[in-house]
Design a protein around this motif. Structure first.
Motif, PDB file in Angstrom:
ATOM      1  N   LYS A 165       2.564  -6.142   4.158  1.00 33.42           N
ATOM      2  CA  LYS A 165       2.712  -5.909   5.594  1.00 33.42           C
ATOM      3  C   LYS A 165       2.320  -7.132   6.424  1.00 33.42           C
ATOM      4  O   LYS A 165       2.909  -7.398   7.471  1.00 33.42           O
ATOM      5  CB  LYS A 165       1.865  -4.704   6.024  1.00 33.42           C
ATOM      6  CG  LYS A 165       2.418  -3.355   5.604  1.00 33.42           C
ATOM      7  CD  LYS A 165       3.748  -3.078   6.285  1.00 33.42           C
ATOM      8  CE  LYS A 165       4.265  -1.685   5.965  1.00 33.42           C
ATOM      9  NZ  LYS A 165       5.601  -1.455   6.590  1.00 33.42           N
ATOM     10  N   TYR A 203      -5.511 -10.169   1.180  1.00 35.68           N
ATOM     11  CA  TYR A 203      -5.263  -8.851   0.586  1.00 35.68           C
ATOM     12  C   TYR A 203      -4.590  -8.980  -0.781  1.00 35.68           C
ATOM     13  O   TYR A 203      -4.904  -8.222  -1.712  1.00 35.68           O
ATOM     14  CB  TYR A 203      -4.375  -8.007   1.501  1.00 35.68           C
ATOM     15  CG  TYR A 203      -5.119  -7.324   2.629  1.00 35.68           C
ATOM     16  CD1 TYR A 203      -6.236  -6.534   2.378  1.00 35.68           C
ATOM     17  CD2 TYR A 203      -4.684  -7.435   3.954  1.00 35.68           C
ATOM     18  CE1 TYR A 203      -6.920  -5.894   3.406  1.00 35.68           C
ATOM     19  CE2 TYR A 203      -5.354  -6.804   4.988  1.00 35.68           C
ATOM     20  CZ  TYR A 203      -6.464  -6.034   4.716  1.00 35.68           C
ATOM     21  OH  TYR A 203      -7.136  -5.405   5.726  1.00 35.68           O
ATOM     22  N   THR A 251      -4.242  -2.473  -1.246  1.00 33.79           N
ATOM     23  CA  THR A 251      -4.364  -3.857  -0.794  1.00 33.79           C
ATOM     24  C   THR A 251      -3.053  -4.628  -0.983  1.00 33.79           C
ATOM     25  O   THR A 251      -2.742  -5.530  -0.195  1.00 33.79           O
ATOM     26  CB  THR A 251      -5.503  -4.583  -1.544  1.00 33.79           C
ATOM     27  OG1 THR A 251      -5.354  -4.365  -2.962  1.00 33.79           O
ATOM     28  CG2 THR A 251      -6.856  -4.072  -1.092  1.00 33.79           C
ATOM     29  N   LEU A 262      -0.914  -3.680   1.937  1.00 32.45           N
ATOM     30  CA  LEU A 262      -1.437  -4.378   3.108  1.00 32.45           C
ATOM     31  C   LEU A 262      -1.018  -5.848   3.087  1.00 32.45           C
ATOM     32  O   LEU A 262      -0.701  -6.432   4.124  1.00 32.45           O
ATOM     33  CB  LEU A 262      -2.966  -4.265   3.154  1.00 32.45           C
ATOM     34  CG  LEU A 262      -3.532  -2.899   3.557  1.00 32.45           C
ATOM     35  CD1 LEU A 262      -5.022  -2.834   3.268  1.00 32.45           C
ATOM     36  CD2 LEU A 262      -3.257  -2.609   5.026  1.00 32.45           C
ATOM     37  N   ALA A 318       0.542   0.731   5.825  1.00 34.70           N
ATOM     38  CA  ALA A 318       0.365   0.592   4.381  1.00 34.70           C
ATOM     39  C   ALA A 318      -0.293   1.820   3.763  1.00 34.70           C
ATOM     40  O   ALA A 318       0.080   2.258   2.670  1.00 34.70           O
ATOM     41  CB  ALA A 318      -0.471  -0.659   4.096  1.00 34.70           C
TER      42      ALA A 318
END
Length: 325
Positions: free
Chosen positions: A107, A177, A101, A104, A48
């Motif tokens: 992901k 996140y 974030t 993330l 990320a």
């Protein structure tokens, strides 16, 4: 979810535009670009932080020429007035962390659910605006906030409320996140309100790319996790950068040719687009409770947008009555 500046009032542009509703078309293109950005962030195999780093590097290639074209050449023009530079830096930091974030979240969780939760920012902005800027908060804002938080609970499905739910730790991390991204995005909007129209709309974008580049570089150096992607991944990364840039451009054009209230309603289509691509292309079907939660967040965004449209119409009617008197 990513990121942007305020623009002049669109009313004059609406009169000058040959196609009155061209802004709606630009906003639909914005939704397509940002939805593709979320999906690409999921399928690209690099981390990320690296995705964010590549994106801001690509944005620099476009932002600098745009600043020069708009006459932003001097140091004071680029840095902005001294009394708001701290807010510009804060906008850059909060915006960069919000973007990081969100990547993330994508992901670790599915892109559709991450995008849905990221749209919490539309109900968080009035709440934080009340706490930080002392702005008014209506009972409707409180009701919509409760509906949105309930939608997040249905998406997250915590064990103490859903004992039989089959969840994994990674999905919960991704949802966490996404919530953090929404909170940080709310901070971005509040700092942009504080900045107002005192600088060129692309100056906050310049701060965002600069702070992001520095921050992501430091994280990469400290973590030591940086690899050169293969040729196929380079093509996807370039496509992600282009989607992010053109999404920003189409958003700017939409704001110049359409009212912000209308744009806020159309922008929620990102939730639908990402979920459809996730189901049809990635073959990742979310649980029923998560889909219901996404629909609840989608509905609150629609309600807030419709309320803005109604308030604008009332304001215009009131102004016409005052002018008539």
């Amino acid at each position: 979810m990513t990121v942007s500046g305020k623009n002049p009032q669109p009313a004059a542009s609406l009169k000058r535009s040959k196609f009155r509703h061209i802004g709606i078309f630009f906003m639909l293109l914005t939704c397509v670009c940002y939805s593709a950005n979320s999906i690409l962030a999921k399928v690209i195999v690099v981390g990320a932080v690296e995705i964010g780093f590549y994106r801001v590097c690509g944005m620099y290639l476009f932002v600098i020429p745009i600043l020069l074209r708009h006459g932003v050449r001097g140091v004071d023009d680029i840095l902005g007035p001294r009394h708001i530079r701290k807010f510009l830096l804060l906008r850059g930091f909060v915006g960069s962390m919000s973007g990081l974030t969100f990547y993330l979240a994508v992901k670790h969780a599915s892109p559709g659910l991450a995008t849905s939760i990221a749209f919490m920012d539309v109900v968080l902005v009035p709440i934080f605006g009340r706490i930080i800027l002392k702005e008014s908060l209506t009972p409707v804002d409180g009701v919509l906030a409760c509906i949105t938080f309930s939608g997040v609970v249905l998406i997250a499905r915590p064990k103490f409320l859903f004992p039989s739910a089959e969840g994994d730790a990674e999905n919960f991390v991704g949802i966490t996140y996404a919530v953090a991204s929404a909170v940080l995005a709310s901070g971005t909007y509040l700092t942009l309100r504080k900045i107002g129209n005192s600088v060129n709309p692309f100056v906050p974008t310049f701060y965002f790319t600069t702070v992001s580049l520095v921050l992501y570089s430091v994280i990469i150096i400290v973590s030591g996790e940086f690899g050169i992607p293969c040729l196929a991944q380079v093509a996807l990364i370039c496509l992600l950068v282009l989607c992010g840039f053109f999404g920003m451009i189409f958003m700017t054009l939409a704001l110049h040719t359409e009212r912000p209230s209308t744009i806020s309603v159309i922008n929620t289509l990102q939730i639908v687009m990402v979920l459809l691509v996730q189901i049809l292309y990635l073959h990742d079907v979310p649980p029923t409770s998560s889909i219901v939660g996404s629909c609840m967040i989608f509905s609150t965004s629609i309600c807030l947008g419709i309320r803005k449209i109604v308030n604008e119409k009332r304001s215009r009617s009131q102004n016409k009555l005052e002018d008539g008197e």
